[in-house]
Design an enzyme around this catalytic site. Sequence first.
Site, PDB file in Angstrom:
ATOM      1  CE  LYS A 123      -6.379 -18.082  -7.840  1.00  0.00           C
ATOM      2  NZ  LYS A 123      -6.874 -17.211  -6.759  1.00  0.00           N
ATOM      3  NE  ARG A 173      -5.568 -22.301  -2.806  1.00  0.00           N
ATOM      4  CZ  ARG A 173      -6.452 -22.008  -3.762  1.00  0.00           C
ATOM      5  NH1 ARG A 173      -6.276 -22.461  -4.977  1.00  0.00           N
ATOM      6  NH2 ARG A 173      -7.479 -21.264  -3.487  1.00  0.00           N
ATOM      7  NE  ARG A 190     -16.346 -15.685  -6.280  1.00  0.00           N
ATOM      8  CZ  ARG A 190     -15.130 -16.250  -6.278  1.00  0.00           C
ATOM      9  NH1 ARG A 190     -14.247 -15.926  -7.198  1.00  0.00           N
ATOM     10  NH2 ARG A 190     -14.822 -17.106  -5.347  1.00  0.00           N
ATOM     11  NE  ARG A 229     -16.019 -20.616  -4.543  1.00  0.00           N
ATOM     12  CZ  ARG A 229     -14.737 -20.438  -4.867  1.00  0.00           C
ATOM     13  NH1 ARG A 229     -14.418 -20.165  -6.101  1.00  0.00           N
ATOM     14  NH2 ARG A 229     -13.800 -20.527  -3.955  1.00  0.00           N
ATOM     15  NE  ARG A 257     -11.790 -18.992  -0.399  1.00  0.00           N
ATOM     16  CZ  ARG A 257     -12.682 -18.352  -1.138  1.00  0.00           C
ATOM     17  NH1 ARG A 257     -13.852 -18.011  -0.622  1.00  0.00           N
ATOM     18  NH2 ARG A 257     -12.428 -18.078  -2.391  1.00  0.00           N
TER      19      ARG A 257
HETATM   20  P1  ADP Z   1     -10.131 -19.198  -4.520  1.00  0.00           P
HETATM   21  O1  ADP Z   1      -8.912 -19.002  -5.370  1.00  0.00           O
HETATM   22  O2  ADP Z   1     -11.216 -18.207  -4.819  1.00  0.00           O
HETATM   23  O3  ADP Z   1      -9.846 -19.337  -3.050  1.00  0.00           O
HETATM   24  P2  ADP Z   1     -10.497 -21.906  -5.569  1.00  0.00           P
HETATM   25  O4  ADP Z   1     -11.711 -22.219  -6.336  1.00  0.00           O
HETATM   26  O5  ADP Z   1      -9.202 -21.830  -6.294  1.00  0.00           O
HETATM   27  O6  ADP Z   1     -10.841 -20.541  -4.853  1.00  0.00           O
HETATM   28  O7  ADP Z   1     -10.302 -22.932  -4.352  1.00  0.00           O
HETATM   29  C1  ADP Z   1     -11.359 -23.227  -3.464  1.00  0.00           C
HETATM   30  C2  ADP Z   1     -10.883 -24.206  -2.388  1.00  0.00           C
HETATM   31  O8  ADP Z   1     -10.431 -25.442  -2.991  1.00  0.00           O
HETATM   32  C3  ADP Z   1      -9.695 -23.739  -1.552  1.00  0.00           C
HETATM   33  O9  ADP Z   1     -10.099 -22.905  -0.478  1.00  0.00           O
HETATM   34  C4  ADP Z   1      -9.099 -25.076  -1.080  1.00  0.00           C
HETATM   35  O10 ADP Z   1      -9.843 -25.638  -0.035  1.00  0.00           O
HETATM   36  C5  ADP Z   1      -9.290 -25.969  -2.302  1.00  0.00           C
HETATM   37  N1  ADP Z   1      -8.114 -25.937  -3.222  1.00  0.00           N
HETATM   38  C6  ADP Z   1      -8.099 -25.470  -4.498  1.00  0.00           C
HETATM   39  N2  ADP Z   1      -6.869 -25.574  -5.044  1.00  0.00           N
HETATM   40  C7  ADP Z   1      -6.068 -26.118  -4.087  1.00  0.00           C
HETATM   41  C8  ADP Z   1      -4.687 -26.454  -4.010  1.00  0.00           C
HETATM   42  N3  ADP Z   1      -3.852 -26.256  -5.045  1.00  0.00           N
HETATM   43  N4  ADP Z   1      -4.212 -27.000  -2.852  1.00  0.00           N
HETATM   44  C9  ADP Z   1      -5.014 -27.203  -1.810  1.00  0.00           C
HETATM   45  N5  ADP Z   1      -6.325 -26.895  -1.800  1.00  0.00           N
HETATM   46  C10 ADP Z   1      -6.864 -26.351  -2.916  1.00  0.00           C
END
Ligand code: ADP
Length: 214
Positions: free
Chosen positions: A13, A88, A128, A161, A172
Site C-alpha cells: 500500500k 481497517r 524493509r 520500522r 499485525r
Molecule cells: P501496515 O499497513 O504496514 O500495518 P500502517 O503504517 O498502515 O502499517 O499502520 C501501522 C499501525 O498504525 C497499525 O499497526 C495500527 O496500530 C495503526 N493504524 C494505522 N491505521 C489504522 C486504522 N485505520 N485503525 C486503527 N489503527 C491504525
Amino acid sequence: MRVALLGPPGSGKGTHGKGLSAELRVPLIATGDILRQAIAEGTRLGLAAQADVKSGRLVADETVLGLIETRLGLPDAANGFLLDGFPRTVAQADGLASLLESGGERTLDHVVNLMVSAETVVNRLRERWLCGSCGAIYNLSSKPPKVAGQCDLCGQALKQRADDEPATVRARLEVYERETAPLVAYYAQRGVLRNVDAAGPAEQVYGAIRRILV
Ligand code: ADP
Ligand code: ZN
C-alpha cells in the site's frame, strides 16, 4: 476519484500510494503515517495511539475516525483522495460511509484489494528499510539502496520500522485477518472491490492497479 487501498501489512500500500496519488491528482492519506508523525511530535493524538501502534494493535476506531474526519475536511480532499491503511474495521468503513453521505458524497469509487500470502509479507517486512527523511521505501533483496544504509533520493540514513520486527508483524497479520479481512466481502457486496495479485514485483503490481484506476 475516491479510492482506498486494502491489504495486509507489507502488501505494498505504501509503496504504490505515492505514485498513484500523483497520477490521480488526489492526496494520499495514510493513517499509519499520520499516527507515527503524531507519536514523534508527542501530540495528544500521538500519546493516545503510541502503545497500540508499538505493539501492532489497532488504534481505537473513534480516534482514527476523528483524524480522518479532520483530514477529509481539508480543501485538497474535496475532489477525491487515496486512503492507505483506512478503513481497517467494519466500524471504520461504516463511519466513513456516513461521513461521505453527510457531505453529500457517494461511497468509495474503488477499493483496491492487494492480495498476498502471509509468508511473503513476513519476508518483505523483515527486509524493509525506510528513509528517515523522505519516507522512500527499500527492500534489501528486491529494491536495495545504491549505497548501503543511505537513501537514493535524498542521501539521508535508512532505518527499520519498530513494528516490522517478526513477532509484531505476526500480531499485525492476526489483527488483519480478524478485523480487516471482513472488509473484502463488505466492499464486494457494495460493488467496488477490485482484486489485484500483489505477490509479484512492485512495477508489475503498480501496472495492474494503474489499469484499474487510471
Ligand atoms: P501496515 O499497513 O504496514 O500495518 P500502517 O503504517 O498502515 O502499517 O499502520 C501501522 C499501525 O498504525 C497499525 O499497526 C495500527 O496500530 C495503526 N493504524 C494505522 N491505521 C489504522 C486504522 N485505520 N485503525 C486503527 N489503527 C491504525
Ligand atoms: Zn530519502
